[in-house]
Motif scaffolding. Structure first.
Motif, PDB file in Angstrom:
ATOM      1  N   ASN A 128     -12.119  18.834  -8.075  1.00 22.53           N
ATOM      2  CA  ASN A 128     -13.075  18.576  -9.157  1.00 22.53           C
ATOM      3  C   ASN A 128     -14.530  18.790  -8.705  1.00 22.53           C
ATOM      4  N   ASP A 129     -14.738  19.800  -7.890  1.00 21.12           N
ATOM      5  CA  ASP A 129     -16.093  20.135  -7.454  1.00 21.12           C
ATOM      6  C   ASP A 129     -16.831  20.788  -8.622  1.00 21.12           C
ATOM      7  N   PRO A 130     -17.949  20.209  -9.063  1.00 24.36           N
ATOM      8  CA  PRO A 130     -18.667  20.790 -10.204  1.00 24.36           C
ATOM      9  C   PRO A 130     -19.339  22.126  -9.890  1.00 24.36           C
ATOM     10  N   TYR A 131     -19.444  22.475  -8.607  1.00 25.37           N
ATOM     11  CA  TYR A 131     -20.147  23.705  -8.227  1.00 25.37           C
ATOM     12  C   TYR A 131     -19.219  24.829  -7.788  1.00 25.37           C
ATOM     13  N   CYS A 132     -17.909  24.543  -7.717  1.00 27.30           N
ATOM     14  CA  CYS A 132     -16.965  25.589  -7.328  1.00 27.30           C
ATOM     15  C   CYS A 132     -15.552  25.103  -7.635  1.00 27.30           C
ATOM     16  N   SER A 133     -14.836  25.853  -8.437  1.00 20.44           N
ATOM     17  CA  SER A 133     -13.461  25.459  -8.759  1.00 20.44           C
ATOM     18  C   SER A 133     -12.592  25.546  -7.507  1.00 20.44           C
ATOM     19  N   ALA A 134     -11.515  24.794  -7.505  1.00 20.57           N
ATOM     20  CA  ALA A 134     -10.587  24.834  -6.374  1.00 20.57           C
ATOM     21  C   ALA A 134     -10.001  26.237  -6.210  1.00 20.57           C
ATOM     22  N   ALA A 135      -9.686  26.897  -7.312  1.00 18.74           N
ATOM     23  CA  ALA A 135      -9.129  28.252  -7.236  1.00 18.74           C
ATOM     24  C   ALA A 135     -10.129  29.215  -6.599  1.00 18.74           C
ATOM     25  N   ARG A 136     -11.379  29.090  -6.978  1.00 19.72           N
ATOM     26  CA  ARG A 136     -12.421  29.958  -6.422  1.00 19.72           C
ATOM     27  C   ARG A 136     -12.611  29.669  -4.926  1.00 19.72           C
ATOM     28  N   ALA A 137     -12.601  28.391  -4.556  1.00 21.50           N
ATOM     29  CA  ALA A 137     -12.737  28.025  -3.144  1.00 21.50           C
ATOM     30  C   ALA A 137     -11.567  28.579  -2.337  1.00 21.50           C
ATOM     31  N   GLN A 138     -10.364  28.542  -2.911  1.00 20.72           N
ATOM     32  CA  GLN A 138      -9.204  29.112  -2.222  1.00 20.72           C
ATOM     33  C   GLN A 138      -9.337  30.621  -2.065  1.00 20.72           C
ATOM     34  N   ASP A 139      -9.903  31.283  -3.071  1.00 19.28           N
ATOM     35  CA  ASP A 139     -10.153  32.729  -2.963  1.00 19.28           C
ATOM     36  C   ASP A 139     -11.118  33.026  -1.821  1.00 19.28           C
ATOM     37  N   LEU A 140     -12.175  32.212  -1.719  1.00 22.78           N
ATOM     38  CA  LEU A 140     -13.139  32.403  -0.630  1.00 22.78           C
ATOM     39  C   LEU A 140     -12.471  32.170   0.723  1.00 22.78           C
ATOM     40  N   ALA A 141     -11.665  31.122   0.813  1.00 23.51           N
ATOM     41  CA  ALA A 141     -10.957  30.834   2.063  1.00 23.51           C
ATOM     42  C   ALA A 141     -10.093  32.032   2.464  1.00 23.51           C
ATOM     43  N   ARG A 142      -9.367  32.576   1.515  1.00 23.01           N
ATOM     44  CA  ARG A 142      -8.509  33.730   1.807  1.00 23.01           C
ATOM     45  C   ARG A 142      -9.353  34.920   2.289  1.00 23.01           C
ATOM     46  N   ASP A 143     -10.422  35.225   1.558  1.00 24.33           N
ATOM     47  CA  ASP A 143     -11.252  36.378   1.920  1.00 24.33           C
ATOM     48  C   ASP A 143     -11.908  36.202   3.281  1.00 24.33           C
ATOM     49  N   TRP A 144     -12.334  34.995   3.584  1.00 24.61           N
ATOM     50  CA  TRP A 144     -13.014  34.733   4.858  1.00 24.61           C
ATOM     51  C   TRP A 144     -12.040  34.531   6.013  1.00 24.61           C
ATOM     52  N   GLY A 145     -10.730  34.454   5.706  1.00 30.32           N
ATOM     53  CA  GLY A 145      -9.735  34.212   6.749  1.00 30.32           C
ATOM     54  C   GLY A 145      -9.717  32.767   7.204  1.00 30.32           C
ATOM     55  N   ALA A 146     -10.131  31.865   6.322  1.00 27.58           N
ATOM     56  CA  ALA A 146     -10.225  30.442   6.666  1.00 27.58           C
ATOM     57  C   ALA A 146      -8.957  29.706   6.237  1.00 27.58           C
ATOM     58  N   GLU A 147      -8.597  28.700   6.997  1.00 27.34           N
ATOM     59  CA  GLU A 147      -7.541  27.793   6.586  1.00 27.34           C
ATOM     60  C   GLU A 147      -8.058  26.971   5.409  1.00 27.34           C
ATOM     61  N   TRP A 148      -7.235  26.780   4.380  1.00 26.77           N
ATOM     62  CA  TRP A 148      -7.624  26.014   3.192  1.00 26.77           C
ATOM     63  C   TRP A 148      -7.164  24.574   3.350  1.00 26.77           C
ATOM     64  N   VAL A 149      -8.068  23.635   3.127  1.00 24.37           N
ATOM     65  CA  VAL A 149      -7.737  22.211   3.106  1.00 24.37           C
ATOM     66  C   VAL A 149      -8.202  21.648   1.770  1.00 24.37           C
ATOM     67  N   ASP A 150      -7.264  21.071   1.019  1.00 23.77           N
ATOM     68  CA  ASP A 150      -7.556  20.506  -0.298  1.00 23.77           C
ATOM     69  C   ASP A 150      -7.805  19.006  -0.141  1.00 23.77           C
ATOM     70  N   LEU A 151      -9.015  18.573  -0.451  1.00 20.95           N
ATOM     71  CA  LEU A 151      -9.374  17.163  -0.308  1.00 20.95           C
ATOM     72  C   LEU A 151      -9.050  16.353  -1.570  1.00 20.95           C
ATOM     73  N   GLY A 152      -8.429  17.002  -2.540  1.00 25.19           N
ATOM     74  CA  GLY A 152      -8.072  16.289  -3.772  1.00 25.19           C
ATOM     75  C   GLY A 152      -9.267  16.137  -4.693  1.00 25.19           C
ATOM     76  N   GLU A 153      -9.394  14.989  -5.319  1.00 27.46           N
ATOM     77  CA  GLU A 153     -10.479  14.721  -6.270  1.00 27.46           C
ATOM     78  C   GLU A 153     -11.665  14.150  -5.495  1.00 27.46           C
ATOM     79  N   ALA A 154     -12.420  15.006  -4.855  1.00 32.16           N
ATOM     80  CA  ALA A 154     -13.513  14.552  -3.982  1.00 32.16           C
ATOM     81  C   ALA A 154     -14.878  15.074  -4.420  1.00 32.16           C
ATOM     82  N   GLY A 155     -14.970  15.575  -5.654  1.00 35.42           N
ATOM     83  CA  GLY A 155     -16.258  16.066  -6.144  1.00 35.42           C
ATOM     84  C   GLY A 155     -16.812  17.165  -5.257  1.00 35.42           C
ATOM     85  N   HIS A 156     -18.107  17.096  -4.991  1.00 36.49           N
ATOM     86  CA  HIS A 156     -18.779  18.127  -4.196  1.00 36.49           C
ATOM     87  C   HIS A 156     -18.772  17.793  -2.694  1.00 36.49           C
TER      88      HIS A 156
END
Length: 180
Positions: A128-156
């Motif tokens: 529930n990050d108001p500045y970046c959706s979880a799906a978008r953050a996962q896309d960035l993680a994939r493109d950057w070669g980063a491991e994705w960690v989902d913190l759940g409902e943690a805002g920004h």
């Protein structure tokens, strides 16, 4: 961690005293990468400042970036000749500067550099990050070669999230240094 210096990269408007990044500076000796203008961030200035810090800080480096700081790391890594000094990056709650409302407020930061980072990285996002959706953050993680960690409902994942010293984030940062 004694062999690594942690460079703390706040996002737009900086990190206030209750932000986990500032806790890390106070409690663990991280080095804050200061910017001349936190309110009107100029991409070139921010990239140059990070490059200066990487050059001037002795030893191996780990980056701990939040929000616009994540976008800064990706842009810097694409142009710097000093990326080999960095062993890893913890990228927390990237700000999606391509969203229309942020694009207007942060001119010069779009498009987001999407090339794979040349060092280990972990991207921590929120549902529930108001500045970046979880799906978008996962896309960035994939493109950057980063491991994705989902913190759940943690805002920004900032001071409002009330993480304090954020030991779980510190553990992720420590994982990056153990891989070298």
């Amino acid at each position: 961690m004694g062999l690594h210096t942690v460079l703390i990269l706040p996002g737009w408007q900086g990190s206030g005293p209750d932000h986990w990044q500032m806790h890390w500076v106070r409690q663990h000796g991280g080095v804050l990468v200061e910017q001349d203008d936190w309110m009107r961030p100029r991409r070139g200035d921010w990239l140059a400042r990070l490059d200066e810090m990487v050059i001037d800080t002795p030893g191996r480096l780990v980056l701990a970036a939040h929000s616009l700081g994540c976008i800064q790391v990706a842009a810097w890594a694409a142009v710097s000749r000093h990326t080999a000094r960095v062993v890893g990056a913890l990228l927390v709650a990237p700000g999606d500067v391509e969203r229309p409302e942020l694009h207007e407020q942060l001119p010069g930061w779009s498009p987001i550099v999407r090339q794979k980072l040349l060092f280990a990285s972990i991207l921590v996002g929120s549902q529930n990050d108001p500045y970046c959706s979880a799906a978008r953050a996962q896309d960035l993680a994939r493109d950057w070669g980063a491991e994705w960690v989902d913190l759940g409902e943690a805002g920004h994942i900032n001071a409002d999230t009330q993480l304090g010293d954020w030991p779980a984030g510190r553990a992720l940062l420590n994982r990056l240094t153990k891989e070298t």
